[in-house]
Design an enzyme around this catalytic site. Structure first.
Site, PDB file in Angstrom:
ATOM      1  N   ASP A 156       0.882  -1.168   0.000  1.00 27.97           N
ATOM      2  CA  ASP A 156       0.000   0.000   0.000  1.00 27.97           C
ATOM      3  C   ASP A 156       0.919   1.217   0.000  1.00 27.97           C
ATOM      4  O   ASP A 156       1.610   1.474   0.984  1.00 27.97           O
ATOM      5  CB  ASP A 156      -0.879  -0.048   1.254  1.00 27.97           C
ATOM      6  CG  ASP A 156      -1.777   1.173   1.377  1.00 27.97           C
ATOM      7  OD1 ASP A 156      -1.601   2.133   0.604  1.00 27.97           O
ATOM      8  OD2 ASP A 156      -2.661   1.160   2.261  1.00 27.97           O
TER       9      ASP A 156
ATOM     10  N   TYR B   5       1.347  -0.586  15.070  1.00 23.94           N
ATOM     11  CA  TYR B   5       0.401  -0.676  13.976  1.00 23.94           C
ATOM     12  C   TYR B   5       0.692   0.381  12.918  1.00 23.94           C
ATOM     13  O   TYR B   5       0.711   1.564  13.203  1.00 23.94           O
ATOM     14  CB  TYR B   5      -1.036  -0.503  14.488  1.00 23.94           C
ATOM     15  CG  TYR B   5      -2.040  -0.628  13.372  1.00 23.94           C
ATOM     16  CD1 TYR B   5      -2.339  -1.877  12.843  1.00 23.94           C
ATOM     17  CD2 TYR B   5      -2.647   0.487  12.830  1.00 23.94           C
ATOM     18  CE1 TYR B   5      -3.229  -2.011  11.797  1.00 23.94           C
ATOM     19  CE2 TYR B   5      -3.543   0.371  11.779  1.00 23.94           C
ATOM     20  CZ  TYR B   5      -3.821  -0.878  11.269  1.00 23.94           C
ATOM     21  OH  TYR B   5      -4.700  -1.001  10.227  1.00 23.94           O
TER      22      TYR B   5
ATOM     23  N   LYS C 260      -2.261  -2.532   7.259  1.00 23.48           N
ATOM     24  CA  LYS C 260      -2.731  -3.907   7.210  1.00 23.48           C
ATOM     25  C   LYS C 260      -1.756  -4.811   6.473  1.00 23.48           C
ATOM     26  O   LYS C 260      -0.983  -4.377   5.642  1.00 23.48           O
ATOM     27  CB  LYS C 260      -4.069  -3.911   6.512  1.00 23.48           C
ATOM     28  CG  LYS C 260      -5.118  -4.684   7.222  1.00 23.48           C
ATOM     29  CD  LYS C 260      -5.525  -4.138   8.560  1.00 23.48           C
ATOM     30  CE  LYS C 260      -6.664  -3.198   8.511  1.00 23.48           C
ATOM     31  NZ  LYS C 260      -6.542  -2.008   7.815  1.00 23.48           N
TER      32      LYS C 260
HETATM   33  C1  F6R Z   1      -6.351   0.807   6.251  1.00 21.96           C
HETATM   34  C2  F6R Z   1      -7.666   0.539   6.816  1.00 21.96           C
HETATM   35  C3  F6R Z   1      -8.448   1.541   7.511  1.00 21.96           C
HETATM   36  C4  F6R Z   1      -7.748   2.445   8.486  1.00 21.96           C
HETATM   37  C5  F6R Z   1      -8.728   3.517   8.991  1.00 21.96           C
HETATM   38  C6  F6R Z   1      -8.049   4.551   9.855  1.00 21.96           C
HETATM   39  O1  F6R Z   1      -6.048  -0.121   5.251  1.00 21.96           O
HETATM   40  O2  F6R Z   1      -8.134  -0.521   6.666  1.00 21.96           O
HETATM   41  O3  F6R Z   1      -9.546   0.907   8.148  1.00 21.96           O
HETATM   42  O4  F6R Z   1      -7.212   1.713   9.539  1.00 21.96           O
HETATM   43  O5  F6R Z   1      -9.303   4.168   7.883  1.00 21.96           O
HETATM   44  O6  F6R Z   1      -7.010   5.087   9.115  1.00 21.96           O
HETATM   45  P1  F6R Z   1      -6.141   6.357   9.619  1.00 21.96           P
HETATM   46  O7  F6R Z   1      -5.615   5.972  10.969  1.00 21.96           O
HETATM   47  O8  F6R Z   1      -5.087   6.446   8.557  1.00 21.96           O
HETATM   48  O9  F6R Z   1      -7.059   7.517   9.642  1.00 21.96           O
HETATM   49 MG    MG Z   2      -4.042   2.318   3.024  1.00 23.95          MG
HETATM   50 MG    MG Z   3      -4.896  -2.559   2.070  1.00 26.79          MG
END
Ligand code: F6R
Ligand code: MG
Ligand code: MG
Length: 369
Positions: free
Chosen positions: A12, A233, A236
């Site tokens: 990603d 973290y 993903k």
């Molecule tokens: C990333 C994902 C999302 C993020 C969520 C919070 O692949 O699955 O669920 O974890 O959108 O993202 P941030 O912390 O970047 O705002």
């Molecule tokens: Mg992403």
């Molecule tokens: Mg992804």
């Protein structure tokens, strides 16, 4: 002609509208970079995919697994795409590129890798599966069913060349150990491990004595855990897998049948929720509802003297409408739990999120009971 290697490497490096999808600009950069490598003779062929917010590089070549030049090509392609993502102010630009320094191999640097080297058969069907919003253990159930469950794969009962079963290479990703186990003889022990999918993951499957060489894998799954690399973290571990099919292996239809049940996987919203894995067409690999639900696409090819014929968008089929409908019913049911388990992951699997900080904050207020 020698052996062929198929490498599927993903990261990603930035997405549009939050974590929904990879924009065409990044796809084009990756295609240009891999086309140049094909013209220079480094790789035989390639395809670029997007699975949700993940950029996916599928390459065929003759350099074997873990090859420095191939990994460097993938790494530099991701760097170029990440640079563009920064320029475009995409979301999470460069997110999965956890190190600045490439030292011969992308393993441990952030990208996920599934690659296998094998002797190309007279006709070589191969499927690339790419998931978003989930983790490597999401492949345990379908890969087990494909290669070990006679209720899924009729060939295990009917076809003498599958009847002996397969060898599973299972990794303990907490202890960094692996074990080879034989199905069907050790089926219950295999399930005892891989049912715990956050820790034990199927890495490879090998054939037993028969039509195919026993030292060449017939399936491989990426098993990189991002938070184990970064120590916190960072995103993903959305996994990918390659599965060979037919002529002494499960048929393409038996491989796909394992995805007809939208089983619960972890990794949805903030990497912290369980939800159903929904098989979708390439076009529908865009994670919207609650950043999901988790999705998988399947790209089918004939590998022909190293060249890739395809892809066939395997889940772009009304035969999977029922599965998608079921997945949406499960989505609705799981979402209604809000912050409660088992929609939210159990505590042990939340250790890399903010939960430990909440507990730390309250530690002086806890009294003995
Ligand atoms: C990333 C994902 C999302 C993020 C969520 C919070 O692949 O699955 O669920 O974890 O959108 O993202 P941030 O912390 O970047 O705002
Ligand atoms: Mg992403
Ligand atoms: Mg992804």
């Amino acid at each position: 002609m020698g052996k062929i290697t198929v490498s599927l490497i993903k990261a990603d490096v930035g997405s549009v509208a939050g974590h929904v999808t990879v924009p065409d600009e990044l796809i084009r950069i990756a295609e240009t970079s891999l086309l140049e490598a094909k013209e220079n003779g480094l790789i035989e062929d390639f395809r670029v995919f997007k699975a949700g917010d993940d950029l996916e590089l599928l390459m065929s070549h003759r350099r074997g697994e873990d090859d420095e030049e191939i990994h460097k090509l993938a790494w530099e392609t991701f760097l170029k795409a990440a640079e563009k993502a920064r320029e475009m102010k995409l979301y999470g630009a460069g997110q999965d590129l956890l190190s600045d320094a490439f030292s011969g191999n992308v393993r441990g640097l952030g990208p996920g890798i599934a690659e296998m080297e094998f002797t190309e058969r007279k006709a070589e069907p191969i499927i690339a599966f790419m998931m978003d919003k989930t983790e490597p253990g999401a492949f345990n159930l379908p890969i087990f069913r494909i290669f070990a469950d006679p209720f899924n794969t009729a060939g295990l009962v009917i076809d003498p060349s599958l009847h002996n079963g397969f060898i599973f290479e299972i990794w303990d990703i907490a202890e960094h150990k692996k074990v080879f186990m034989s199905a069907p003889e050790e089926m219950y022990d295999i399930l005892a491990l891989i049912g715990g999918k956050s820790r034990f993951v199927i890495k490879r499957v090998y054939p037993k004595e028969g039509k195919l060489p026993t030292d060449e894998p017939v399936a491989v799954v990426s098993t990189e855990k991002l938070y184990k690399i970064a120590g916190e973290y960072v995103g993903k571990d959305d996994p990918v897998a390659l599965v060979r099919a037919q002529s002494g292996l499960p048929a393409v239809g038996e491989v796909l049948e394992a995805f007809a049940f939208p089983h619960l996987v972890s990794g949805w919203m903030r990497g912290s929720h369980n939800g159903p894995l929904m098989p979708v067409s390439f076009n529908h690999s865009r994670c919207t509802r609650f950043d999901g639900p988790p999705r998988v696409i399947g790209a089918g090819f004939q590998l022909s003297n190293g060249k890739l014929f395809g892809p066939v968008d395997l889940f772009d089929d009304p035969a999977y409408d029922y599965t998608r409908q079921k997945a949406m019913e499960i989505t609705e049911y799981m979402r209604r739990h809000g912050p409660f388990e088992p929609h939210r992951l159990p505590r042990e699997e939340m250790e890399y999120t903010t939960l430990p900080k909440v507990i730390e904050k309250l530690k002086d207020r806890f009294e003995s009971i």
